[in-house]
Design an enzyme around this catalytic site. Structure first.
Site, mmCIF file in Angstrom:
data_model
loop_
_atom_site.group_PDB
_atom_site.id
_atom_site.type_symbol
_atom_site.label_atom_id
_atom_site.label_comp_id
_atom_site.label_asym_id
_atom_site.label_seq_id
_atom_site.Cartn_x
_atom_site.Cartn_y
_atom_site.Cartn_z
ATOM 1 N N GLY A 1 -38.090 1.826 42.794
ATOM 2 C CA GLY A 1 -38.595 2.783 44.117
ATOM 3 C C GLY A 1 -38.357 2.103 45.546
ATOM 4 O O GLY A 1 -37.359 1.348 45.589
ATOM 5 N N VAL A 2 -39.215 2.483 46.264
ATOM 6 C CA VAL A 2 -38.711 2.112 47.724
ATOM 7 C C VAL A 2 -39.841 1.183 48.300
ATOM 8 O O VAL A 2 -41.143 1.472 47.981
ATOM 9 C CB VAL A 2 -38.593 3.521 48.605
ATOM 10 C CG1 VAL A 2 -38.491 2.962 49.991
ATOM 11 C CG2 VAL A 2 -37.463 4.207 48.109
ATOM 12 N N GLY A 3 -39.731 0.148 49.228
ATOM 13 C CA GLY A 3 -40.612 -0.653 49.705
ATOM 14 C C GLY A 3 -40.827 -1.955 49.328
ATOM 15 O O GLY A 3 -39.817 -2.265 48.534
ATOM 16 N N SER A 4 -41.614 -2.725 49.812
ATOM 17 C CA SER A 4 -41.861 -4.109 49.663
ATOM 18 C C SER A 4 -42.040 -4.503 48.225
ATOM 19 O O SER A 4 -41.461 -5.377 47.716
ATOM 20 C CB SER A 4 -42.801 -4.599 50.789
ATOM 21 O OG SER A 4 -42.455 -4.494 52.098
ATOM 22 N N GLU B 1 -33.407 6.025 44.393
ATOM 23 C CA GLU B 1 -33.208 6.810 45.563
ATOM 24 C C GLU B 1 -32.733 6.271 46.791
ATOM 25 O O GLU B 1 -32.173 6.817 47.454
ATOM 26 C CB GLU B 1 -34.769 7.471 45.853
ATOM 27 C CG GLU B 1 -34.925 8.468 46.869
ATOM 28 C CD GLU B 1 -36.520 8.408 47.009
ATOM 29 O OE1 GLU B 1 -37.173 7.721 46.533
ATOM 30 O OE2 GLU B 1 -36.971 9.427 47.922
#
Lengths: 312, 312
Positions: free
Chosen positions: A267-270, A292
């Site tokens: 996924g995306v993010g920290s 993604e």
């Protein structure tokens, strides 16, 4: 400086215009599609020039269609001069002016499932794509476009655009060429499965189909993407990463996951970034991954363990 | 009487036993899979004989696995003698004894998504399929099985069964032969799309693969399916049907549906039946349809308008 490595047939040089001139193609009420996905691969020069023209008195409010959020050179700069009337399918809330205009109703915003928007454009649900502005690494001799680090809805926007402005950005390394796999799904009822069965499958073209005659003008650019930095992994996200790696190793020990790890999807993010850093310190080898968005950790930490990766 | 049209190689006649004898294969604690989907194509003789044996003193409680609900010769008759310990993935609440046993907890019941159960059997999540009882129209010379009007999870149950009892039912018309399209999905991560793109596509075999050596015994049967009658369309369901037909015709007039109607998918029950009867009185022609269950209306009313239909 634009040269034959970027514009791969002589007639393309005749299409070079200033950003100010390109911005004159955009008029009040237009639906304007922009390339990019997150602040990666979005055009910058034309929208900055448009904002300058609006500030100087040009009457122009437009609908901006993109793949996801884009960078402040589009979302914030145009919002600050009141140049945005509509926004789809997503925007970055870090753009405070656009946020306020959306929340007070002066900008019409539809927050959509990003993956549905291309099909809706294809059906014409929201009207024409009057202009598409596409940031590119290069343009081939047949007019097909070599993108940079973001794809988003660019292929669909280019498919339908009445006019196409290409910002050829000399700061994009040409080594990116060949990494893309551009594929447009057919409309239902002719839609079939997307025939990707393994991470390494290739089903489309490295380039966005366009055609020389459809490129209205070319603007030279060297403005780099305005990327947002991820925060460094903190103790909590490191612990999440350690727990996940422990779980995957445990399942493998008990035979419920094969020794050759199944494809991952990040996924995306920290936290996702921290998890991938955790995987980099695991015993896993020859990992394959769909994602993604590809974050720093994949390139900086996991490249020794990663055999194949595919951005979807 | 079983003859060469039903048992298509001589050695199959050596496998014929009485239902009482077949029932002795089923012992306490077994997982027993049965063919059929709704009260169509389920076995009857063996479970009736087992219930009789239990009533006469045989200690035997079994888990019954099926495709959907089945008929009272399994669900109700065995429940009445306390012969059911577990039930998956679905049952007919019209079986009052089984309902009560489930609700009081004496029968363990898992109410599942019917389409997930075959994969879970394939993974072995619930243990072995000790015995499969399959109602058939005929058995081919290679041991493959010609089913009747229901399929359900029969192919998966047969794939894994340690013992297979085939009830060859002489009341099933052999004209059903060839209507089935039996296809077993691979397990993830080897799972691909189910390659049906049009209603008429055929992707599998008309028969359930088995093999002569895997057929433990054959029981002759002539008991017909205990089907439930649908209530006749009332004024409300007729109005629902008229509204739907009106909507579809309206969309077609405005060009939002093509003149050759897209494939339909019908549901189950009295309203679906009424809607299909409404379609029979519409101006639509050459309809194609997918359906989980084919009801009377399709055969009695729509056959003149229906070009292709596919049960899924």
């Amino acid at each position: 400086m634009l040269d034959a490595t970027r514009l791969r047939t002589p007639c393309l040089f005749d299409k070079i215009v200033s950003a100010d001139e390109a911005a004159t193609l955009i008029t009040d009420g237009m639906n304007v599609g922009v390339s990019g996905f997150t602040p990666s691969g979005y055009p910058k020069k034309t929208t900055l020039a448009l904002a300058k023209a609006i500030k100087a008195g040009k009457k122009c409010r437009i609908n901006i269609w993109s793949g996801a959020s884009v960078g402040p050179e589009i979302e914030e700069t145009l919002a600050e001069v009141g140049g945005i009337s509509g926004r789809m399918p997503y925007y970055a809330a870090s753009n405070k002016t656009l946020s306020r205009q959306i929340n007070t109703g002066s900008v019409t915003y539809i927050d959509q499932h990003l993956s549905h928007f291309a099909q809706q454009i294809d059906y014409g649900f929201y009207g024409d794509v009057d202009v598409a502005i596409v940031e590119a690494a290069a343009i081939n001799a047949d007019g097909s476009i070599v993108l940079g680090s973001g794809v988003g809805n660019t292929p669909m926007l280019v498919k339908h655009a009445k006019k196409i402005i290409v910002e050829v950005n000399t700061s994009i390394p040409l080594t990116l060429e060949g990494m893309h796999d551009i594929y447009i799904c057919s409309k239902p009822p002719e839609r079939t499965e997307i025939p990707i069965y393994h991470v390494g499958d290739r089903i489309g073209s490295p380039y966005v189909s366009c055609g020389l005659d459809r490129i209205t003008c070319i603007v030279e650019s060297d403005i780099v993407d305005h990327v947002r930095n991820l925060s460094a992994p903190d103790d909590t996200s490191k612990k999440i990463a350690a727990n996940l790696v422990d779980f995957l190793e445990h399942e493998q020990r008990h035979g419920r996951l094969p020794q050759q790890m199944l494809p991952l999807q990040s996924g995306v993010g920290s936290i996702a970034n921290a998890v991938l850093m955790g995987l980099a310190e695991s015993k896993f080898e020859h990992l394959t991954m769909y994602s993604e968005i590809l974050q720093d950790s994949v390139f900086k930490r996991l490249s020794k363990q990663m055999t194949l990766l595919r951005q979807i």
